[in-house]
Structure formats: structure tokens, C-alpha cells
Design a protein around this motif. Sequence first.
Motif, PDB file in Angstrom:
ATOM      1  N   GLN A  11       0.802  -1.264  -0.007  1.00 33.69           N
ATOM      2  CA  GLN A  11       0.019  -0.028  -0.174  1.00 33.69           C
ATOM      3  C   GLN A  11       0.908   1.120  -0.148  1.00 33.69           C
ATOM      4  OE1 GLN A  11      -2.390   0.469   3.454  1.00 33.69           O
ATOM      5  NE2 GLN A  11      -4.175  -1.565   2.612  1.00 33.69           N
ATOM      6  N   VAL A  14       2.795   2.102  -3.385  1.00 28.78           N
ATOM      7  CA  VAL A  14       1.831   2.761  -4.527  1.00 28.78           C
ATOM      8  C   VAL A  14       0.735   4.026  -4.023  1.00 28.78           C
ATOM      9  CG1 VAL A  14       1.556   0.587  -5.645  1.00 28.78           C
ATOM     10  CG2 VAL A  14      -0.124   1.187  -4.279  1.00 28.78           C
ATOM     11  N   ASP A  15       0.907   4.181  -2.581  1.00 29.14           N
ATOM     12  CA  ASP A  15       0.210   5.320  -2.084  1.00 29.14           C
ATOM     13  C   ASP A  15      -1.416   4.979  -2.204  1.00 29.14           C
ATOM     14  OD1 ASP A  15       0.121   7.474  -0.428  1.00 29.14           O
ATOM     15  OD2 ASP A  15      -0.161   8.893  -1.912  1.00 29.14           O
ATOM     16  N   SER A  16      -1.607   3.586  -2.117  1.00 29.08           N
ATOM     17  CA  SER A  16      -3.244   3.615  -2.356  1.00 29.08           C
ATOM     18  C   SER A  16      -3.492   1.998  -1.817  1.00 29.08           C
ATOM     19  CB  SER A  16      -3.891   3.737  -3.740  1.00 29.08           C
ATOM     20  OG  SER A  16      -4.837   3.268  -4.052  1.00 29.08           O
ATOM     21  N   LEU A  19      -6.820  -0.447  -6.438  1.00 27.03           N
ATOM     22  CA  LEU A  19      -6.556   0.244  -7.672  1.00 27.03           C
ATOM     23  C   LEU A  19      -7.508  -0.885  -8.525  1.00 27.03           C
ATOM     24  CD1 LEU A  19      -2.679  -0.485  -7.646  1.00 27.03           C
ATOM     25  CD2 LEU A  19      -3.866   1.805  -7.642  1.00 27.03           C
ATOM     26  N   LEU A  33       1.021  -3.899 -12.668  1.00 29.65           N
ATOM     27  CA  LEU A  33       1.649  -3.366 -11.546  1.00 29.65           C
ATOM     28  C   LEU A  33       3.175  -2.878 -11.506  1.00 29.65           C
ATOM     29  CD1 LEU A  33      -0.348  -5.354  -8.900  1.00 29.65           C
ATOM     30  CD2 LEU A  33      -0.732  -2.925  -9.468  1.00 29.65           C
ATOM     31  N   ASP A  34       3.944  -3.988 -11.985  1.00 29.50           N
ATOM     32  CA  ASP A  34       5.454  -3.553 -12.341  1.00 29.50           C
ATOM     33  C   ASP A  34       5.613  -2.484 -13.245  1.00 29.50           C
ATOM     34  OD1 ASP A  34       8.103  -3.989 -12.138  1.00 29.50           O
ATOM     35  OD2 ASP A  34       8.052  -5.661 -13.687  1.00 29.50           O
ATOM     36  N   ARG A  36       3.759   0.166 -13.796  1.00 33.83           N
ATOM     37  CA  ARG A  36       3.223   1.109 -13.216  1.00 33.83           C
ATOM     38  C   ARG A  36       4.181   1.702 -11.928  1.00 33.83           C
ATOM     39  NH1 ARG A  36      -3.371   1.269 -12.790  1.00 33.83           N
ATOM     40  NH2 ARG A  36      -3.702   0.407 -14.875  1.00 33.83           N
ATOM     41  N   TYR A  37       4.472   0.438 -11.169  1.00 32.43           N
ATOM     42  CA  TYR A  37       5.123   0.665  -9.824  1.00 32.43           C
ATOM     43  C   TYR A  37       6.443  -0.091  -9.656  1.00 32.43           C
ATOM     44  CZ  TYR A  37       0.341   2.577  -9.009  1.00 32.43           C
ATOM     45  OH  TYR A  37      -0.693   3.110  -8.980  1.00 32.43           O
ATOM     46  N   LEU A  40       7.367  -1.605  -6.589  1.00 31.72           N
ATOM     47  CA  LEU A  40       6.467  -3.009  -6.297  1.00 31.72           C
ATOM     48  C   LEU A  40       6.885  -4.127  -6.967  1.00 31.72           C
ATOM     49  CD1 LEU A  40       3.863  -3.596  -4.682  1.00 31.72           C
ATOM     50  CD2 LEU A  40       2.670  -3.254  -6.557  1.00 31.72           C
TER      51      LEU A  40
END
Length: 93
Positions: A11, A14-16, A19, A33-34, A36-37, A40
Motif C-alpha cells: 500500500q 503505490v500510495d493506495s 486499484l 503493476l510492475d 506502473r510501480y 512494487l
Amino acid sequence: MVEVKLFATFQKIVDSSELEIEADNIMELLGELDNRYPMLGDRLFVDDELSDNELRDNVMVLKNGKNIEFLDKLDTELDEGDRVAIFPPIAGG
């Protein structure tokens, strides 16, 4: 769209805590996810060219409450409205 719920350190990265991602299977979702972040992705996958997208030990991924280890692992298919929960390794004692 698939609803993704992240826990603990994931969390924070990704600051959330939630998603929405478009994906046909777990590997595609984790790959997105990889992308975008990247931080992560570093914590999801074994950092080894020979690993072929192997999840790190104790990273737990659930599809609609069922551990993907008991489904088709990274090939587990996703459908519109599925819920995926991703837990980091938990340390303690």
C-alpha cells in the motif's frame, strides 16, 4: 476491470490500498503493476534472470479469496469484477 487490494508495505509503495486494472490473468495484472510501480515489482518478483517471473517467497495473491497457489498460479484467469488481494511477506515472532 479487476479490483486489486494491496496490503501493508505494498500500500505504501503505490500510495493506495485499492486499484482497478484491466488484465486477463494474474501474470498480466502483476506485470501491469510492475510497469506502473517498479518498486512494487521489485518486491513481488524474484530478481533473477532465470526465475521466469517467479513470485518472491511468502508473497500471497488471492483471487476472490482463494490463494492462486491452489488455482492456476500466475496463469489464473481473471474476469470482469474479480477481486485480487496481494499481501507482502509478513515478518514477526
